[in-house]
Design a protein around this motif. Sequence first.
Motif, PDB file in Angstrom:
ATOM      1  N   ASP A 162      50.536 -34.382  -0.749  1.00 18.99           N
ATOM      2  CA  ASP A 162      51.332 -34.428   0.488  1.00 18.99           C
ATOM      3  C   ASP A 162      50.982 -35.661   1.299  1.00 18.99           C
ATOM      4  N   LYS A 205      57.457 -31.560   8.986  1.00 21.74           N
ATOM      5  CA  LYS A 205      57.088 -30.239   9.489  1.00 21.74           C
ATOM      6  C   LYS A 205      58.338 -29.507   9.955  1.00 21.74           C
ATOM      7  N   PHE A 229      54.248 -19.128   4.390  1.00 27.00           N
ATOM      8  CA  PHE A 229      54.391 -20.496   3.884  1.00 27.00           C
ATOM      9  C   PHE A 229      55.300 -20.407   2.650  1.00 27.00           C
ATOM     10  N   GLN A 275      56.317 -28.791   5.323  1.00 26.06           N
ATOM     11  CA  GLN A 275      55.391 -27.695   5.608  1.00 26.06           C
ATOM     12  C   GLN A 275      55.766 -27.044   6.931  1.00 26.06           C
ATOM     13  N   THR A 309      47.210 -29.478   3.185  1.00 26.47           N
ATOM     14  CA  THR A 309      47.026 -28.804   1.892  1.00 26.47           C
ATOM     15  C   THR A 309      46.249 -29.725   0.959  1.00 26.47           C
TER      16      THR A 309
END
Lengths: 192, 373
Positions: A38, A43, A52, A59, A66
């Motif tokens: 990532d 977001k 999730f 994300q 992560t």
Amino acid sequence: MGASLIIFLFYIGVAYLIASPNVSKEYSNYYIKRNTSDWRPAKYSGSIREGFDFSRAGQPDFIQATMGLSSLERGGRWTDARLAPFAKITYQEPFSGELCLILHAVAVRAQTGKEVIVRLGSEEKRFITDTDKPQWYALDFRLESPAKTIEIEPSAFETVFGRYYRKIALGLYHLIIIPGKCADTEIHLSKK
Amino acid sequence: MVIKQGYTRVLHGQNFVLACVLFIASSVFTDLFQYLVTQAYGLPSDWVTGACKFDCEWYTSILEKGYYLEPMNHHIHIKGDSANWAFFPAFPLIAGAVASLLNTASELALIITSKIFLLLSIFAFITLAEEELGADKKAFAGLILAFNPYIIHAHSGYTETLYFFLTTLGFLLLRRKSWILAGIAGGLLSATRPVGFIFSLVYITHAWRLAKDKIPGVWPGYILGLMLSGLGLACYMAYLHFHMGDALSFAHVQIAWWRHLGDPLNVLMEHIKLAWEPNFPSLLALASLAMSIWFAIRRRFDYALLIAGSTLVPWSTGLMSMPRYIFWQMPVLLGLVQLLAKDKLLSALYLIFSAGMSGFVIVTWFKNNPFAI
């Protein structure tokens, strides 16, 4: 020989610069340590109760970072032992008390019938992936101290080639954390 | 002595004329194919835009904005993790000077720079082929280079021709035992492409010649040459550290091109296993290694080392661009000249294959096919 010596000293200086990069932690994790796929993920707004959703790009905003997860593919994301020996998901805010961790995942053949360790802070739970079909797993945790990282550590992996060379074990679809015991939660896994 | 010098000058003059003829033939061939492709597929016929693609766009970004401070989005790199640090500075620095001198746009300056170094590469290569293999081989050597299967990269703002020229120049200087000048060529080479530093190892293999000659007082010059041979890379790393914080960012950013540097031996072994499947880049890499072994058997450890290093280093990170890397390795083409020039039929067949394939690569290039990258 004087010029050679000066250049040699310059090489030593450059070796020092190589060993001491001056970069952000985010840059270090992605480019140098390479433990995450990532890079500045987009977001989106979400709640911990919704969980999730690994099939979505980016994300949810309650996730901080992560590690050990491969890039998004159709349906979800694989754990990739080449990035890190376990998948690590760090939340923005810590959890505490009794919690139910619900994981929707699929195991590769090599991982079928083998153990997966899930750590939430210092607490640890284990389960067996008894099939290579997608399954829901619910694990109870009782946290003695607040924790905001979840680690998912499979036992075996399969090496796959494609655009990336990877060591995949678990395909993750969904991760939900709900306060209370799993038996008391209103989420009925069989209906999922 | 005067007669010898004059004779050498005439020979070099002849070589330069031959290089000019081959350069023009190569340019006309490429331009003709570009014209045919753009007409056949209805593609935009703007010559500069068509030629300056892929890496050339990255070099353009260096010329116009300098090296990035942060990674960013760039065409296919939608994650925003790509940056121009992967592109070494020697080529854009020279192209920048060409742009200033001719007062042209960056894209055109990059293409002109590539072409200038193609001309110089042909000249240097036929000179080296003449010295090593004999005057009767030089025309074939020039043809092999001018109609290289990946000749499109000599006419499209890529660093390959500069890399080829500096490699050939370095070997010519090593032959003459001009250690400091060979070191300078190596230093420039190390600032041209990531594998340029391998020339330093090649340079070391020539130490036995010094030991054999036992001429007093030459070691300081040799050592200075050795020190100079990696200086370009060291300067670039120091610059990157002070510019954006990571001296190895040129290697780290390769992740944006799906290349891994984490465990090269493992990746290499897996790719060698995969090479047994029908896969053009892998088969070519194996052929390149075979040529390295062939040179080693003939006790040309310098060529063997350069080919092996320049194949294994990129191969350990992936297969992308492997054919281009191999066909722009000077010792590979010199080996082909040695192997094929003995038989006229084989030579002719290879040239037909090479020109045909270069035409195919030009088509894939203008159709934006990754095969040409």
